[in-house]
Design an enzyme around this catalytic site. Structure first.
Site, PDB file in Angstrom:
ATOM      1  N   GLN A  26       9.068  35.019  10.302  1.00 52.58           N
ATOM      2  CA  GLN A  26       8.221  34.337   9.323  1.00 52.58           C
ATOM      3  C   GLN A  26       8.145  32.861   9.687  1.00 52.58           C
ATOM      4  OE1 GLN A  26       9.076  35.844   5.047  1.00 52.58           O
ATOM      5  NE2 GLN A  26      10.989  36.060   6.155  1.00 52.58           N
ATOM      6  N   CYS A  84     -13.198  19.569  15.389  1.00 48.23           N
ATOM      7  CA  CYS A  84     -13.372  20.643  16.374  1.00 48.23           C
ATOM      8  C   CYS A  84     -14.452  20.223  17.382  1.00 48.23           C
ATOM      9  CB  CYS A  84     -13.833  21.903  15.625  1.00 48.23           C
ATOM     10  SG  CYS A  84     -14.420  23.234  16.667  1.00 48.23           S
ATOM     11  N   ALA A 135      23.798  32.628  10.191  1.00 51.20           N
ATOM     12  CA  ALA A 135      23.327  33.359  11.377  1.00 51.20           C
ATOM     13  C   ALA A 135      24.006  32.848  12.638  1.00 51.20           C
ATOM     14  CB  ALA A 135      21.814  33.205  11.508  1.00 51.20           C
ATOM     15  N   HIS A 158       3.534  34.561  10.421  1.00 49.33           N
ATOM     16  CA  HIS A 158       2.891  33.464   9.688  1.00 49.33           C
ATOM     17  C   HIS A 158       2.363  32.386  10.616  1.00 49.33           C
ATOM     18  CE1 HIS A 158       5.383  34.791   5.957  1.00 49.33           C
ATOM     19  NE2 HIS A 158       4.323  35.542   6.151  1.00 49.33           N
TER      20      HIS A 158
HETATM   21  C1  BV8 Z   1      -1.369  37.468   1.310  1.00 46.06           C
HETATM   22  C2  BV8 Z   1       3.351  29.542   6.932  1.00 46.06           C
HETATM   23  C3  BV8 Z   1      -3.361  38.659   0.772  1.00 46.06           C
HETATM   24  C4  BV8 Z   1       2.857  28.271   6.321  1.00 46.06           C
HETATM   25  C5  BV8 Z   1       4.148  30.867   5.024  1.00 46.06           C
HETATM   26  C6  BV8 Z   1       0.047  35.154  -6.525  1.00 46.06           C
HETATM   27  C7  BV8 Z   1      -1.056  34.446  -6.095  1.00 46.06           C
HETATM   28  C8  BV8 Z   1      -1.444  34.406  -4.757  1.00 46.06           C
HETATM   29  C9  BV8 Z   1      -0.705  35.090  -3.796  1.00 46.06           C
HETATM   30  C10 BV8 Z   1       0.403  35.773  -4.257  1.00 46.06           C
HETATM   31  C11 BV8 Z   1       0.779  35.820  -5.581  1.00 46.06           C
HETATM   32  N1  BV8 Z   1       1.910  36.569  -5.677  1.00 46.06           N
HETATM   33  C12 BV8 Z   1       2.270  36.995  -4.450  1.00 46.06           C
HETATM   34  C13 BV8 Z   1       1.332  36.533  -3.604  1.00 46.06           C
HETATM   35  C14 BV8 Z   1       1.297  36.775  -2.181  1.00 46.06           C
HETATM   36  C15 BV8 Z   1       1.839  35.531  -1.478  1.00 46.06           C
HETATM   37  C16 BV8 Z   1       3.301  35.346  -1.846  1.00 46.06           C
HETATM   38  O1  BV8 Z   1       4.127  36.113  -1.427  1.00 46.06           O
HETATM   39  N2  BV8 Z   1       3.593  34.298  -2.637  1.00 46.06           N
HETATM   40  C17 BV8 Z   1       4.970  34.030  -3.038  1.00 46.06           C
HETATM   41  C18 BV8 Z   1       5.198  32.523  -3.134  1.00 46.06           C
HETATM   42  C19 BV8 Z   1       5.222  34.719  -4.380  1.00 46.06           C
HETATM   43  N3  BV8 Z   1       1.688  35.859  -0.086  1.00 46.06           N
HETATM   44  C20 BV8 Z   1       0.579  35.469   0.554  1.00 46.06           C
HETATM   45  O2  BV8 Z   1      -0.281  34.739   0.080  1.00 46.06           O
HETATM   46  C21 BV8 Z   1       0.431  36.031   1.960  1.00 46.06           C
HETATM   47  N4  BV8 Z   1      -0.907  36.534   2.118  1.00 46.06           N
HETATM   48  O3  BV8 Z   1      -0.745  38.020   0.457  1.00 46.06           O
HETATM   49  O4  BV8 Z   1      -2.689  37.698   1.574  1.00 46.06           O
HETATM   50  C22 BV8 Z   1      -4.671  38.848   1.391  1.00 46.06           C
HETATM   51  C23 BV8 Z   1      -4.949  40.086   1.965  1.00 46.06           C
HETATM   52  C24 BV8 Z   1      -6.200  40.280   2.505  1.00 46.06           C
HETATM   53  C25 BV8 Z   1      -7.141  39.244   2.535  1.00 46.06           C
HETATM   54  C26 BV8 Z   1      -6.823  37.980   1.999  1.00 46.06           C
HETATM   55  C27 BV8 Z   1      -5.571  37.773   1.425  1.00 46.06           C
HETATM   56  C28 BV8 Z   1       0.637  34.946   2.993  1.00 46.06           C
HETATM   57  C29 BV8 Z   1       2.061  34.439   2.927  1.00 46.06           C
HETATM   58  C30 BV8 Z   1       2.314  33.498   4.112  1.00 46.06           C
HETATM   59  C31 BV8 Z   1       2.548  32.076   3.611  1.00 46.06           C
HETATM   60  N5  BV8 Z   1       2.912  31.205   4.736  1.00 46.06           N
HETATM   61  N6  BV8 Z   1       4.430  30.101   6.099  1.00 46.06           N
HETATM   62  C32 BV8 Z   1       3.846  27.140   6.504  1.00 46.06           C
HETATM   63  O5  BV8 Z   1       4.961  27.357   6.991  1.00 46.06           O
HETATM   64  O6  BV8 Z   1       3.476  26.008   6.154  1.00 46.06           O
HETATM   65  S1  BV8 Z   1       5.394  31.470   4.091  1.00 46.06           S
HETATM   66  C33 BV8 Z   1       6.729  30.443   4.252  1.00 46.06           C
HETATM   67  O7  BV8 Z   1       7.563  30.724   3.149  1.00 46.06           O
HETATM   68  C34 BV8 Z   1       7.580  30.740   5.450  1.00 46.06           C
HETATM   69  O8  BV8 Z   1       6.851  31.077   6.586  1.00 46.06           O
HETATM   70  C35 BV8 Z   1       8.454  31.841   4.977  1.00 46.06           C
HETATM   71  O9  BV8 Z   1       7.850  33.062   5.217  1.00 46.06           O
HETATM   72  C36 BV8 Z   1       8.484  31.645   3.514  1.00 46.06           C
HETATM   73  C37 BV8 Z   1       9.835  31.099   3.135  1.00 46.06           C
HETATM   74  O10 BV8 Z   1      10.640  32.166   3.132  1.00 46.06           O
HETATM   75  P1  BV8 Z   1      12.014  32.163   3.948  1.00 46.06           P
HETATM   76  O11 BV8 Z   1      11.735  32.139   5.399  1.00 46.06           O
HETATM   77  O12 BV8 Z   1      12.771  33.304   3.409  1.00 46.06           O
HETATM   78  O13 BV8 Z   1      12.728  30.787   3.620  1.00 46.06           O
HETATM   79  P2  BV8 Z   1      13.503  30.403   2.290  1.00 46.06           P
HETATM   80  O14 BV8 Z   1      13.739  28.942   2.353  1.00 46.06           O
HETATM   81  O15 BV8 Z   1      12.788  31.005   1.123  1.00 46.06           O
HETATM   82  O16 BV8 Z   1      14.913  31.172   2.404  1.00 46.06           O
HETATM   83  C38 BV8 Z   1      15.833  30.808   3.388  1.00 46.06           C
HETATM   84  C39 BV8 Z   1      16.959  31.808   3.356  1.00 46.06           C
HETATM   85  O17 BV8 Z   1      17.855  31.501   4.418  1.00 46.06           O
HETATM   86  C40 BV8 Z   1      17.762  31.773   2.072  1.00 46.06           C
HETATM   87  O18 BV8 Z   1      17.998  33.101   1.616  1.00 46.06           O
HETATM   88  C41 BV8 Z   1      19.094  31.126   2.501  1.00 46.06           C
HETATM   89  O19 BV8 Z   1      20.203  31.661   1.778  1.00 46.06           O
HETATM   90  C42 BV8 Z   1      19.173  31.563   3.934  1.00 46.06           C
HETATM   91  N7  BV8 Z   1      19.968  30.680   4.814  1.00 46.06           N
HETATM   92  C43 BV8 Z   1      20.171  29.350   4.690  1.00 46.06           C
HETATM   93  N8  BV8 Z   1      20.937  28.916   5.739  1.00 46.06           N
HETATM   94  C44 BV8 Z   1      21.178  30.003   6.530  1.00 46.06           C
HETATM   95  C45 BV8 Z   1      20.569  31.128   5.939  1.00 46.06           C
HETATM   96  N9  BV8 Z   1      20.639  32.363   6.481  1.00 46.06           N
HETATM   97  C46 BV8 Z   1      21.334  32.495   7.628  1.00 46.06           C
HETATM   98  N10 BV8 Z   1      21.939  31.461   8.262  1.00 46.06           N
HETATM   99  C47 BV8 Z   1      21.890  30.211   7.735  1.00 46.06           C
HETATM  100  N11 BV8 Z   1      22.509  29.181   8.366  1.00 46.06           N
HETATM  101 ZN    ZN Z   2     -15.022  24.715  14.971  1.00 44.22          ZN
END
Ligand code: BV8
Ligand code: ZN
Length: 248
Positions: free
Chosen positions: A101, A149, A233, A119
């Protein structure tokens, strides 16, 4: 760290391993996790409110500057022992696929040869209007507003998937296949809050695959894991490989 003999055996027997990662895998490279990222000037915003097409349409310069700030954070980041252990897996298991991700590119930098970027990649720039990928040699980070662009004069945006945008179809299909086919499915460093990526470990478990969760904290994915390894990790993975393949 002690690992269950069944876990070590499952790893040694595996012919095909999928490694699903989130921001936690890059935390030990100095890149704040997504949930912790918003500090300083950006503390007033939620990432979910900046990483959207609407935010970019409303204020392209602000969104561009947020990505410039994140690219700065990532610029000097290097793969950490967790990334390197995942790359090392390729020398122990015939087939390893990383499904990330993360947008920082660190898995490839660590030497992983098969990386699915669900992503996108923060280092790519694409045109918000015509969608073409535009390779701007000069450092586009230095500018405060999105460059134009060369093909249609539209605004450039980072080549990442925003909230509300579909994941790249081919990447998503391959990731779902990995969840169905891998003998062992690692789930490392993700809070499992973002869909549809968060459905992968559930899918792997429902297909009877061995799911291994690595995270210092508990998450919704613990329920789908056959083994939960509580830790970082960068510490757990090297120890796990050393125990699974002690001689090498
Ligand atoms: C889609 C790129 C449909 C950008 C990212 C309501 C309204 C609108 C949409 C939604 C909604 N409800 C749900 C949705 C869907 C939405 C969604 O899930 N929203 C969430 C907020 C509820 N998803 C989408 O919109 C997706 N698209 O659904 O499209 C569609 C279909 C057809 C046609 C049109 C549309 C798109 C989602 C992608 C978003 N982009 N990133 C950027 O980076 O700027 S997501 C972004 O957040 C990251 O890429 C990552 O995926 C995510 C964060 O998550 P994590 O990686 O888990 O990070 P986090 O900080 O949360 O957690 C870290 C973890 O690591 C913790 O557990 C911690 O304990 C642990 N940790 C810490 N240290 C360590 C460790 N582990 C191991 N070792 C360590 N040392
Ligand atoms: Zn263009």
């Amino acid at each position: 760290m002690d690992f269950a003999p069944e876990l070590l055996e499952a790893l040694r027997q595996a012919r095909h391993v999928a490694v699903f990662t989130g921001a936690g895998v890059s935390a030990e490279s100095g890149i704040p996790t997504f949930r912790d990222a918003q500090t300083g000037l950006w503390a007033q915003y939620r990432a979910e409110d900046l990483a959207t097409p609407d935010a970019f349409e409303r204020d392209p310069a602000m969104v561009w500057q947020w990505y410039a700030w994140r690219r700065e954070l990532m610029q000097s980041a290097q793969p950490n022992p967790g990334h390197r252990a995942i790359a090392e897996l390729e020398r122990r298991v015939p087939r390893v696929c990383v499904i990330t991700q993360n947008v920082d590119g660190l898995h490839r930098m660590a030497g992983c040869s098969d990386v699915i970027e669900l992503h996108g990649n923060i280092w790519d720039n694409v045109c918000f209007s015509c969608g073409r990928r535009v390779d701007r040699g000069e450092d586009v980070n230095a500018v405060d507003t999105p460059p134009r662009c060369p093909h249609c004069n539209g605004l450039l945006r980072p080549g990442v998937v925003w909230f509300g945008e579909a994941l790249p179809a081919e990447a998503w299909q391959r990731a779902a296949q990995e969840a169905e086919l891998a003998d062992v499915f690692f789930c490392i460093g993700t809070s499992s809050l973002v869909e549809p990526a968060a459905s992968l470990p559930r899918h792997a478990q429902s297909c009877g695959r061995t799911v291994i969760q690595i995270n210092p904290e508990s998450t919704g994915h613990d329920a789908f894991a056959r083994f939960v390894l509580r830790g970082k990790a960068g510490e757990v993975l090297p120890a796990l490989l050393a125990d699974a393949w002690p001689a090498c």
